[in-house]
Design an enzyme around this catalytic site. Structure first.
Site, PDB file in Angstrom:
ATOM      1  N   ILE A  47       0.879  -1.005  -0.048  1.00  0.00           N
ATOM      2  CA  ILE A  47      -0.027  -0.175  -0.061  1.00  0.00           C
ATOM      3  C   ILE A  47       0.913   1.231  -0.226  1.00  0.00           C
ATOM      4  O   ILE A  47       0.294   2.416   0.063  1.00  0.00           O
ATOM      5  CB  ILE A  47      -1.163   0.100   1.182  1.00  0.00           C
ATOM      6  CG1 ILE A  47      -0.347  -0.139   2.585  1.00  0.00           C
ATOM      7  CG2 ILE A  47      -2.010  -0.969   1.039  1.00  0.00           C
ATOM      8  CD1 ILE A  47      -1.065   0.083   3.793  1.00  0.00           C
ATOM      9  N   MET A  52      12.935   4.688   2.747  1.00  0.00           N
ATOM     10  CA  MET A  52      13.810   3.522   3.314  1.00  0.00           C
ATOM     11  C   MET A  52      12.800   2.232   3.435  1.00  0.00           C
ATOM     12  O   MET A  52      13.561   1.182   3.392  1.00  0.00           O
ATOM     13  CB  MET A  52      13.456   3.990   4.857  1.00  0.00           C
ATOM     14  CG  MET A  52      14.472   5.021   5.281  1.00  0.00           C
ATOM     15  SD  MET A  52      14.494   5.366   7.093  1.00  0.00           S
ATOM     16  CE  MET A  52      14.953   3.736   7.771  1.00  0.00           C
ATOM     17  N   ASP A 159       9.792  15.416   8.636  1.00  0.00           N
ATOM     18  CA  ASP A 159       9.119  15.101   7.635  1.00  0.00           C
ATOM     19  C   ASP A 159       7.821  15.374   7.276  1.00  0.00           C
ATOM     20  O   ASP A 159       6.964  14.596   6.844  1.00  0.00           O
ATOM     21  CB  ASP A 159       9.505  13.776   6.956  1.00  0.00           C
ATOM     22  CG  ASP A 159       9.490  13.685   5.369  1.00  0.00           C
ATOM     23  OD1 ASP A 159       9.638  14.774   4.765  1.00  0.00           O
ATOM     24  OD2 ASP A 159       9.522  12.666   4.820  1.00  0.00           O
TER      25      ASP A 159
END
Length: 293
Positions: A47, A52, A159
């Site tokens: 999904i 990373m 982030d």
């Protein structure tokens, strides 16, 4: 030998024998649907995928419920990536808030470190932009409460962006703590690599300075600018965008959306201030638009 054929060397005979392998030594090249981790988590479908890791919709076979499982995409991660991944798991697991994705489990199997999270079926804020200003403000306030909780735990997300906000009905859920680290903590990154997303990056983050919660609030300002005007404040390639974060003035959002209330514009511009005083309360406080009478 009498038939003139060449003798078969002993090592050739050995190569024809059935070989025995230790299953623990067999490693998959990459995680894929159908894989079962620790005989409990069945990976159903992919999904999401990032720099990373990769996220799967999965089934917890023990509790018979849907979960999300994030694994490192690399078969044999280097020590740095493993450290960052485990840090993400620990950071997320330390948080307990209705507007933050909860972590249920962490482990390693088939050579892949992984952790198990709450499954949110809704879209991200990047895929479902609110159509009206009151909805934008309500979601922003929920994000603020999530950030406040994380910052109280001395964690900085680093982030924050619409793609990392998942929507469960009318509830915003802060996700992907992959770059989270203790406030003013040491950076774990490859040499010369700036971590984060350029369009939402605070000036101090772009310069590689020690960070605190103000970096997340700057990113929140970028998000509010984008959600109210339809575009981020600075456009261009990553290096050009970072340079603008450092040096270029922000075009006031009312230039792009004249109907935007002035108090909302004032909050956005305050969050996007470039100066960075040493005292946190002097700059980028939680937006006043979230205060209740």
């Amino acid at each position: 030998m009498t038939d003139g054929s060449e003798p078969v060397a002993a090592d050739q005979n050995d190569s024809l024998e059935t070989q025995r392998f230790d299953p623990a030594e067999i490693r998959l090249a990459s995680p894929a649907p159908g894989l079962v981790l620790r005989e409990r988590y069945h990976l159903d479908s992919e999904i999401g995928r990032g720099a990373m890791g990769v996220v799967f919709r999965a089934t917890d076979l023990q509790l018979q419920r849907g979960v999300a499982v994030k694994l490192l995409a690399e078969k044999v991660p280097d020590d740095e990536m493993r450290a960052r991944f485990l840090r993400e798991a620990r950071a997320a697991a330390s948080l307990n808030h209705p507007n933050i994705i909860s972590v249920h489990d962490v482990g390693e199997d088939h050579g892949f470190p992984f952790f198990v999270m709450e499954l949110v079926d809704g879209p991200s804020l990047a895929d479902a932009v609110p159509a009206d200003l009151p909805h934008v403000i309500e979601l922003a306030c929920q994000i603020c409460t999530a950030l406040e909780h994380a910052h109280e735990k001395k964690l900085v997300h680093r982030d924050l962006k619409p793609a990392n906000i998942l929507l469960s009905g009318t509830t915003a859920k802060l996700a992907d703590l992959g770059l989270a680290l203790p406030s003013r903590g040491s950076r774990i990154s490859r040499a010369g690599m700036i971590l984060g997303t350029a369009a939402y990056m605070a000036p101090e983050q772009a310069l590689g300075k020690a960070l605190d919660g103000r970096a997340d609030l700057y990113a929140l300002g970028v998000m509010l600018y984008e959600l109210t005007t339809g575009r981020v404040p600075f456009l261009g390639d990553p290096l050009a965008t970072i340079s603008q974060h450092l040096h270029a003035p922000v075009v006031p959002p009312r230039v792009l959306r004249p109907s935007l209330p002035r108090p909302i514009e004032a909050v956005i511009l305050k969050l996007l201030a470039k100066d960075r005083p040493n005292v946190l309360p002097a700059r980028r406080k939680q937006p006043s638009l979230c205060e209740r009478p």
